[in-house]
Scaffold this motif. Structure first.
Motif, PDB file in Angstrom:
ATOM      1  N   GLY A   1       0.801  -1.214   0.000  1.00 45.79           N
ATOM      2  CA  GLY A   1       0.000   0.000   0.000  1.00 45.79           C
ATOM      3  C   GLY A   1       0.835   1.264   0.000  1.00 45.79           C
ATOM      4  O   GLY A   1       1.840   1.366  -0.707  1.00 45.79           O
ATOM      5  N   LEU A   2       0.459   2.213   0.837  1.00 39.97           N
ATOM      6  CA  LEU A   2       1.082   3.541   0.829  1.00 39.97           C
ATOM      7  C   LEU A   2       2.105   3.754   1.941  1.00 39.97           C
ATOM      8  O   LEU A   2       3.244   4.151   1.695  1.00 39.97           O
ATOM      9  N   LYS A   3       1.713   3.487   3.179  1.00 39.44           N
ATOM     10  CA  LYS A   3       2.506   3.950   4.320  1.00 39.44           C
ATOM     11  C   LYS A   3       3.859   3.252   4.437  1.00 39.44           C
ATOM     12  O   LYS A   3       4.869   3.903   4.714  1.00 39.44           O
ATOM     13  N   LYS A   4       3.897   1.957   4.256  1.00 38.77           N
ATOM     14  CA  LYS A   4       5.167   1.252   4.407  1.00 38.77           C
ATOM     15  C   LYS A   4       6.180   1.664   3.336  1.00 38.77           C
ATOM     16  O   LYS A   4       7.350   1.915   3.653  1.00 38.77           O
ATOM     17  N   PRO A   5       5.793   1.763   2.055  1.00 43.67           N
ATOM     18  CA  PRO A   5       6.752   2.264   1.074  1.00 43.67           C
ATOM     19  C   PRO A   5       7.224   3.692   1.357  1.00 43.67           C
ATOM     20  O   PRO A   5       8.406   4.002   1.214  1.00 43.67           O
ATOM     21  N   VAL A   6       6.297   4.564   1.778  1.00 46.67           N
ATOM     22  CA  VAL A   6       6.697   5.941   2.078  1.00 46.67           C
ATOM     23  C   VAL A   6       7.612   5.977   3.296  1.00 46.67           C
ATOM     24  O   VAL A   6       8.605   6.717   3.319  1.00 46.67           O
ATOM     25  N   ALA A   7       7.301   5.175   4.320  1.00 48.72           N
ATOM     26  CA  ALA A   7       8.174   5.127   5.500  1.00 48.72           C
ATOM     27  C   ALA A   7       9.578   4.654   5.127  1.00 48.72           C
ATOM     28  O   ALA A   7      10.586   5.201   5.601  1.00 48.72           O
ATOM     29  N   LEU A   8       9.653   3.641   4.264  1.00 46.84           N
ATOM     30  CA  LEU A   8      10.961   3.156   3.802  1.00 46.84           C
ATOM     31  C   LEU A   8      11.679   4.239   3.003  1.00 46.84           C
ATOM     32  O   LEU A   8      12.895   4.439   3.170  1.00 46.84           O
ATOM     33  N   ALA A   9      10.946   4.958   2.161  1.00 42.11           N
ATOM     34  CA  ALA A   9      11.545   6.030   1.371  1.00 42.11           C
ATOM     35  C   ALA A   9      12.053   7.158   2.267  1.00 42.11           C
ATOM     36  O   ALA A   9      13.150   7.691   2.056  1.00 42.11           O
ATOM     37  N   VAL A  10      11.263   7.517   3.270  1.00 47.24           N
ATOM     38  CA  VAL A  10      11.672   8.574   4.196  1.00 47.24           C
ATOM     39  C   VAL A  10      12.946   8.170   4.934  1.00 47.24           C
ATOM     40  O   VAL A  10      13.899   8.954   5.055  1.00 47.24           O
ATOM     41  N   GLY A  11      12.993   6.939   5.420  1.00 50.42           N
ATOM     42  CA  GLY A  11      14.184   6.475   6.126  1.00 50.42           C
ATOM     43  C   GLY A  11      15.406   6.445   5.235  1.00 50.42           C
ATOM     44  O   GLY A  11      16.514   6.854   5.641  1.00 50.42           O
ATOM     45  N   THR A  12      15.237   5.983   3.989  1.00 56.56           N
ATOM     46  CA  THR A  12      16.362   5.897   3.055  1.00 56.56           C
ATOM     47  C   THR A  12      16.884   7.275   2.693  1.00 56.56           C
ATOM     48  O   THR A  12      18.109   7.523   2.703  1.00 56.56           O
ATOM     49  N   ALA A  13      15.983   8.195   2.346  1.00 59.59           N
ATOM     50  CA  ALA A  13      16.409   9.545   1.979  1.00 59.59           C
ATOM     51  C   ALA A  13      17.057  10.263   3.150  1.00 59.59           C
ATOM     52  O   ALA A  13      18.076  10.952   2.988  1.00 59.59           O
TER      53      ALA A  13
END
Length: 393
Positions: free
Chosen positions: A70-82
């Protein structure tokens, strides 16, 4: 659009801007620091390529991950990576670390974009709302393309590179602030995921292949204009300020048409808009090498911005209608891979071909390809819209 959809959309656009501005800020600041430290233009070119290289390889896995999570887990991973990549640049502002930061920021932005686009497409009810929401979403990168470099530049001039990197490192966390209240859609059922097979199976569908070909051609036109207008302007003896203004006029026009399109969405047909944009682009590319005055190049740039700026919302709307809801992330991943691959390869190809046949001939060649490809748009309207999954939990 109803008020609830507008509020959800505003939050998602804010999240998109936050992550994308981090990447665009580093895309300006990192090469500038590398040049000031004496690194060669070739090294700086490699650094810039890393921003687009990561999404080429990660777009498909990112799309499948978004379909599963979905949305939140990919965005959370993206936020952590960036954030991790940006913090490394703050702690160790050296060329090797900046290359790692470029790769992580590019990968994070690509992952978040796919997840956000997939979620937004499933919020919309019907083709008209699809065109509206993707028109608004397309404004986000225009804002972040200005906001990120501008904020980084001000911080560099006022406090230095580390301060600029620190500011950029804070931006991704704002994306999580905006998406944390989003309501997830129903996850894709495991049976559907297992029956889908390889992501490349999507390319067996003729309408989808046709759409990807059209998308690639128009994306290449964007790259041609961005890459060759400075070369053409230099040949015409124009100053850097004038060349920058011509490119700026293109960006402003692309943003303006995207702001206008939500109000006209009910009157627009995807195939007609894309076909008109391809014909207009072919005509403008035919004229571009023949003009020498700065004002004429600026006028053509504005018209081209209107044409190419109108395409992305129509492409995204068509993509969501022609692909199964449980494979939207994969389809978006394929599209992102094609666009980023084009951004890496095409400037190298255009530069090599331009050196042999001339810059003007490249405009004519690409314009001819786009013009000859415009009949492909006639069959885009033949697809039956796929009904998105509406159930939430």
């Amino acid at each position: 659009m109803n008020p609830a959809l507008r509020l959800d959309l505003a939050r998602l656009i804010a999240a998109q801007i936050s992550l994308h501005a981090c990447m665009t800020g580093f895309r300006m600041a990192a090469p500038l620091m590398a040049l000031r430290e004496g690194h060669s233009p070739a090294a700086v070119g490699m650094l810039l390529a890393l921003f687009a290289l990561a999404p080429v390889f990660m777009a498909l896995p990112a799309g499948r991950y978004a379909d599963r999570r979905g949305l939140k887990k990919p965005v959370a991973l993206a936020v952590g990576t960036a954030t991790a990549g940006a913090v490394l640049a703050v702690a160790f502002p050296v060329f090797g670390v900046l290359c790692l930061t470029a790769f992580t920021c590019g990968a994070a932005t690509g992952l978040a974009m796919i997840a956000l686009q997939r979620h937004v497409g499933r919020l919309a009810h019907g083709p008209t709302e699809l065109k509206q929401v993707f028109s608004w979403m397309a404004v986000g990168p225009s804002i972040s393309n200005f906001l990120g470099p501008f904020a980084a530049g001000v911080m560099i001039d006022s406090f230095g590179f580390r301060a600029a990197f620190l500011l950029l490192a804070v931006l991704p966390s704002m994306a999580w602030f905006w998406v944390r209240r989003a309501v997830e859609h129903e996850p894709v059922a495991p049976a559907l995921r297992q029956s889908s097979g390889s992501s490349w199976n999507l390319l067996r569908d003729k309408p989808f292949r046709r759409l990807m070909m059209i998308n690639w051609m128009l994306s290449s036109c964007w790259d041609v204009h961005t890459f060759l207008v400075p070369v053409l302007g230099h040949e015409r003896g124009l100053s850097a300020t004038v060349i920058g203004s011509i490119l700026g006029a293109f960006a402003l026009a692309a943003t303006a048409i995207r702001l206008l399109m939500p109000w006209l969405a009910a009157r627009l047909r995807e195939s007609v808009v894309i076909g008109a944009a391809m014909c207009a682009t072919a005509l403008l590319f035919a004229i571009y090498p023949l003009v020498h005055a700065a004002w004429a190049m600026g006028a053509l740039s504005v018209l081209l911005g209107f044409a190419l700026g109108s395409v992305q919302p129509m492409i995204m709307s068509t993509l969501h209608q022609m692909t199964p809801p449980h494979r939207h992330g994969e389809a978006l991943g394929l599209r992102a891979m094609a666009i980023n691959g084009s951004s890496v390869v095409m400037p190298l190809l255009f530069g090599s071909v331009g050196a042999v046949i001339g810059v003007g001939a490249v405009f004519w060649l690409v314009g001819a390809v786009v013009g000859l490809g415009s009949p492909l748009t006639r069959k885009l309207g033949d697809t039956t819209p796929a009904a998105p999954v509406r159930t939430r939990f």
